[in-house]
Design a protein around this motif. Structure first.
Motif, short mmCIF file in Angstrom:
data_model
loop_
_atom_site.label_atom_id
_atom_site.label_comp_id
_atom_site.label_asym_id
_atom_site.label_seq_id
_atom_site.Cartn_x
_atom_site.Cartn_y
_atom_site.Cartn_z
N GLY A 197 3.91 0.06 -5.16
CA GLY A 197 4.20 -1.67 -5.53
C GLY A 197 4.51 -2.27 -3.94
O GLY A 197 3.71 -2.74 -2.99
N LEU A 198 5.68 -2.21 -3.73
CA LEU A 198 6.15 -2.58 -2.53
C LEU A 198 5.46 -2.27 -1.57
O LEU A 198 5.76 -3.06 -0.15
N ALA A 199 4.93 -1.15 -1.18
CA ALA A 199 3.91 -1.30 -0.05
C ALA A 199 3.23 -1.37 -0.29
O ALA A 199 2.65 -2.51 1.39
N LEU A 200 2.14 -1.66 -1.23
CA LEU A 200 0.83 -2.82 -0.70
C LEU A 200 1.42 -4.81 -0.94
O LEU A 200 0.81 -5.13 0.05
N ALA A 201 2.33 -4.69 -1.26
CA ALA A 201 2.80 -6.00 -0.94
C ALA A 201 3.32 -6.40 0.64
O ALA A 201 2.84 -8.06 0.79
N ARG A 202 4.44 -5.30 1.07
CA ARG A 202 3.86 -5.68 2.32
C ARG A 202 2.61 -5.66 3.06
O ARG A 202 2.79 -6.71 4.12
N TYR A 203 2.04 -4.75 3.05
CA TYR A 203 0.55 -4.84 3.82
C TYR A 203 0.08 -5.93 3.20
O TYR A 203 -0.62 -6.30 4.29
#
Length: 544
Positions: A197-203
């Motif tokens: 979830g955090l990686a997708l938000a950042r991307y």
């Protein structure tokens, strides 16, 4: 030449000095000739599990010990010269690994039996130590099949039916979450799901990060409640945010995130020149089982353009509930959701999903051009090669065990089972209140999920002034009673503190779909805690 002929030849030629190469060749031949027989070990494993009471599912078996506890040094086996010379007692299990020593089939079976014997029987009906409990047998059957087939979930080519099963489950869970065009993937645990979830938000906010990294960007900040899982801090560390940029938000009495404090901290972060990016709300906190108010948190996230992730690793099974589905009200407004069916539902470990309402974001964020695995000129529809959405390469086919459970019972059955678990947890709370005069006390007045937290105040601590010294003595009760539980093997409950509230140790009872607990079992649990605590006091004071 068969295995017996090889052995005979070896005996006849014992005087010959074999080179390492010849010895290696003989060893390979021996394994090759015996390999078919080696597979017979599998036919005895189920019998070993049953003989050693590994499951104890039926209530009449609950008098069996949950664990035969030994200290680490007693379980380790170090057969050394000193043991032989001084006739020291052998330890219970030989854990050493040798270069050339091999064991016979009966010796292997003995080792397996010992491992089962000294392991915790987590499917025992009185194991309530973790957020998971007894397994669903259909899930275990699915696990055994998928382990036997030993494939990886990266391409349709090597996991055809499992790829379709994973896609079907994700589609259904997206529908239940209210994600119209969602996507998802099975992951190796809730901590990794939260990291997705955090990686997708950042991307999504900074797509160039995938190639250029975080250089030159201002600090990115995530927000999570003080009651939330520690995996968010670890995610901040692993993904380069830094733990100082994981901001804790205060909670109310029940453990729910304060939306007022959330907004204040977002504004504070912006004033400092940092970038608010991500909010983690929780559906079932680890200790108190609290559910944040997703509607109110979503309002804040939409106001400030933040990604809203819901950590439903514990409470996500409420998706299936009939009576308590409102616990997840507002989930459809989140950007992503993590869920562990291996907790409340009884799927075997591990079984974890990450779900997002952003249809194409997982492959965009995680995929790479891997020509040796994800070739685009295959003879089938390569859209079923879902592995490139994952941060992993090799990935277990965890979807199958969950799918088999849902096929066997229908997902409505799990909704009714979880409704029952929540109902019986409320009965448990009532029983705790009825026993206040006998020393039981709730940590908070009302619980949202199946985690029930309480103290037992032994008779010698009752009706005294509750000073700090008194509290410290009370906080010692749960760990000491827990030790007696394990040594006697009658019951296993967890204990926890709430350090951010300056509250010391208390018992945490967690109800799950399995075992299906009845009212009378609740009395046993409370009576056993009372018995062990009073027995402990007598032992300490030399009365027994």
């Amino acid at each position: 030449m068969n295995a017996n002929e090889i052995c005979k030849q070896n005996n006849e030629n014992e005087h010959i000095q074999y080179t390492p190469a010849v010895l290696a060749a003989n060893s390979v031949d021996s394994i090759r000739f015996n390999l078919t027989n080696d597979w017979n070990i599998l036919s005895s494993i189920y019998d070993l599990l049953v003989d050693e009471k590994a499951f104890c599912v039926a209530s009449q078996e609950w008098s069996e010990k949950i664990v035969l506890f030994e200290q680490p040094k007693e379980l380790e086996f170090c057969f050394s010269f000193m043991h032989v010379l001084f006739f020291l007692p052998k330890k219970l299990i030989d854990l050493t690994i040798d270069e050339n020593k091999s064991l016979t089939m009966p010796e292997i079976e003995k080792i397996c039996r010992q491992v089962i014997k000294y392991s915790v029987k987590t499917s025992h009906g009185r194991f309530h130590n973790q957020l998971f409990g007894q397994m669903d047998p259909y899930g275990l059957a699915g696990t055994w099949i998928s382990e036997a087939l030993n494939t990886s979930a990266y391409t349709y080519e090597v996991a055809p039916i499992f790829s379709l099963i994973e896609t079907e489950i994700i589609k259904r869970i997206c529908e239940l979450c209210g994600y119209v065009n969602g996507d998802g993937i099975f992951s190796p645990g809730g901590s990794i799901s939260n990291m997705y979830g955090l990686a997708l938000a950042r991307y999504k906010r900074f797509p160039n990060i995938k190639t250029a990294g975080m250089f030159g960007l201002p600090p990115l900040v995530l927000f999570t409640s003080e009651e939330s899982h520690y995996s968010l801090k670890k995610a901040a560390h692993w993904l380069g945010f830094g733990m100082d940029n994981c901001v804790e938000v205060t909670t109310n009495e029940r453990g729910q995130m304060s939306v007022e404090d959330l907004e204040d901290k977002i504004l504070q972060v912006k004033a400092e020149g940092r970038v608010p990016l991500f909010v983690n709300a929780t559906a079932g906190t680890t200790v108190l089982g609290a559910f944040d108010d997703f509607e109110k948190v979503a309002d804040i996230c939409e106001k400030y353009d933040l990604w809203l992730h819901v950590d439903g690793c514990l409470g996500g099974s409420a998706l299936f509930c009939y009576k308590y589905r409102q616990l997840l009200k507002g989930l459809h407004r989140s950007n992503s959701f993590s869920w562990n069916p291996h907790k409340s539902m009884g799927a075997p470990l591990q079984c974890s999903l990450f779900i997002t309402r952003e249809l194409e974001l997982l492959p965009k964020c995680n995929s790479l051009a891997v020509d040796y695995l994800f070739q685009q000129d295959k003879f089938y529809d390569v859209s079923y090669d879902t592995g490139n959405k994952s941060v992993q390469c090799g990935r277990k086919v965890d979807a199958f065990k969950l799918w088999l459970m849902l096929k066997a019972r229908g997902y409505g059955s799990y909704g009714r089972l979880l409704d029952h678990a929540l109902d019986i947890s409320k009965v448990f709370v009532d029983k705790l209140r009825q026993r206040e005069s006998r020393g039981f006390r709730l940590v908070i007045d009302e619980f949202q999920y199946t985690n029930i937290c309480f103290w037992y105040i032994p008779e010698h601590l009752r009706n005294l002034e509750e000073t700090e010294e008194w509290k410290q003595k009370l906080y010692e009760v749960a760990p000491k009673v827990k030790e007696l539980m394990i040594r006697e093997g009658t019951l296993m409950l967890g204990y926890c503190p709430l350090q951010y509230r300056n509250i010391g140790n208390f018992f945490r009872m967690v109800f799950t779909c399995f075992p299906v607990i009845t009212d009378s079992e609740l009395d046993f649990i409370l009576n056993e805690i009372e018995r062990l605590a009073e027995q402990l006091h007598k032992v300490i004071n030399g009365f027994v």
